[in-house]
Design an enzyme around this catalytic site. Structure first.
Site, short mmCIF file in Angstrom:
data_model
loop_
_atom_site.label_atom_id
_atom_site.label_comp_id
_atom_site.label_asym_id
_atom_site.label_seq_id
_atom_site.Cartn_x
_atom_site.Cartn_y
_atom_site.Cartn_z
N HIS A 1 8.47 3.15 9.06
CA HIS A 1 8.23 2.29 10.23
C HIS A 1 6.97 2.78 10.95
O HIS A 1 6.79 3.98 11.15
CB HIS A 1 9.45 2.36 11.17
CG HIS A 1 9.28 1.49 12.36
ND1 HIS A 1 9.44 0.11 12.31
CD2 HIS A 1 8.94 1.77 13.65
CE1 HIS A 1 9.21 -0.39 13.51
NE2 HIS A 1 8.90 0.59 14.34
N SER B 1 0.84 -1.21 0.00
CA SER B 1 0.00 0.00 0.00
C SER B 1 0.88 1.27 0.00
O SER B 1 0.49 2.29 -0.58
CB SER B 1 -0.97 0.00 1.18
OG SER B 1 -0.28 0.09 2.40
N ASN B 2 2.05 1.19 0.61
CA ASN B 2 2.95 2.36 0.56
C ASN B 2 3.55 2.53 -0.84
O ASN B 2 3.70 3.65 -1.31
CB ASN B 2 4.06 2.23 1.60
CG ASN B 2 3.55 2.62 2.98
OD1 ASN B 2 3.34 3.79 3.25
ND2 ASN B 2 3.31 1.63 3.83
N VAL C 1 18.70 -1.72 13.35
CA VAL C 1 17.31 -1.74 12.89
C VAL C 1 16.53 -0.52 13.41
O VAL C 1 16.58 -0.22 14.61
CB VAL C 1 16.61 -3.05 13.35
CG1 VAL C 1 15.13 -3.03 13.00
CG2 VAL C 1 17.29 -4.25 12.73
C1 GRF Z 1 3.92 -0.55 6.84
O1 GRF Z 1 3.15 -0.46 8.01
C2 GRF Z 1 5.33 -0.07 7.11
O2 GRF Z 1 5.39 0.90 8.10
C3 GRF Z 1 6.02 -1.33 7.57
O3 GRF Z 1 5.44 -2.36 6.80
C4 GRF Z 1 4.13 -2.00 6.42
C5 GRF Z 1 4.04 -2.19 4.94
O4 GRF Z 1 2.72 -2.06 4.46
N1 GRF Z 1 7.44 -1.20 7.42
P1 GRF Z 1 2.45 -2.05 2.89
O5 GRF Z 1 3.04 -3.34 2.32
O6 GRF Z 1 3.10 -0.83 2.30
O7 GRF Z 1 0.96 -2.05 2.74
#
Ligand code: GRF
Length: 187
Positions: free
Chosen positions: A110, A14-15, A145
């Site tokens: 994060h 989703s990001n 990390v």
């Molecule tokens: C997000 O919550 C990000 O903060 C973490 O992993 C998740 C990834 O979500 N590192 P998506 O795959 O982008 O939906």
């Protein structure tokens, strides 16, 4: 000239989608050169396909150790002349050698206000701790990390009836605004 960006993913993406959309609607002006995943058929790769972005599946299980896996990714990044690497839900720890090569060019998102709640299950950790506010952070990646220099953060309120699901949804929504904004600040 727009910079060449690689996005590394493992899951829903989703990001990744938020960055693709921000680029489409001209909030960002970057070249998303490639998407690399370590999980076959993850939804993020489908999103990359749909957006016509070159994408690769590199199965970490096929490599004897982290450095060999990292090196395989490195070759792709170098072939694409990458300027910036965005980790977006990439569930592998990156080795020191790789970090040295791409010093100050790897960023991550994060789901907490760092330095609180590092590592996995950050949303659950925050909920269990009973904080009233949590959120998300975009930061540079270094050898420890979730510890590199902070680029930008967003705050999310935790309400009385929040569950992991409801809080995750709020944090994800905040991430989708934060990540493109953080990338923009680096351009
Ligand atoms: C997000 O919550 C990000 O903060 C973490 O992993 C998740 C990834 O979500 N590192 P998506 O795959 O982008 O939906």
């Amino acid at each position: 000239m727009p910079i060449n960006v690689a996005i590394l993913v493992s899951g829903n993406g989703s990001n990744l989608q938020a960055i693709i959309d921000a680029n489409k609607n001209d909030f960002l002006n970057i070249n998303i050169s490639c998407v690399i995943a370590n999980i076959e058929n993850c939804f993020a790769l489908k999103r990359a396909d749909k957006a016509n972005i070159t994408n690769y599946f590199i199965d970490h299980k096929l490599y004897q150790n982290r450095d060999i896996f990292d090196n395989e990714i490195n070759k792709i990044l170098q072939a694409h002349n990458i300027d910036l690497i965005c980790l977006a839900g990439f569930m592998r720890i990156i080795g020191q050698e790789f970090i040295n090569i791409w010093d100050n060019k790897i960023i991550n998102i994060h789901p907490s206000i760092l330095p609180s709640f590092k590592g996995i299950n950050a949303i659950e950790q925050a909920l269990n701790y009973g904080v009233k506010y949590t959120g998300c952070t975009v930061h540079y990646v270094n050898e420890e990390v979730d510890s590199g220099q902070i680029i930008d953060q967003s705050i999310v309120e935790v309400t009385k009836n929040d569950t992991i699901e409801s809080l995750s949804k709020k944090i994800h929504n905040a991430e989708h605004i934060l990540y493109p904004r953080a990338i923009k600040s680096l351009l």
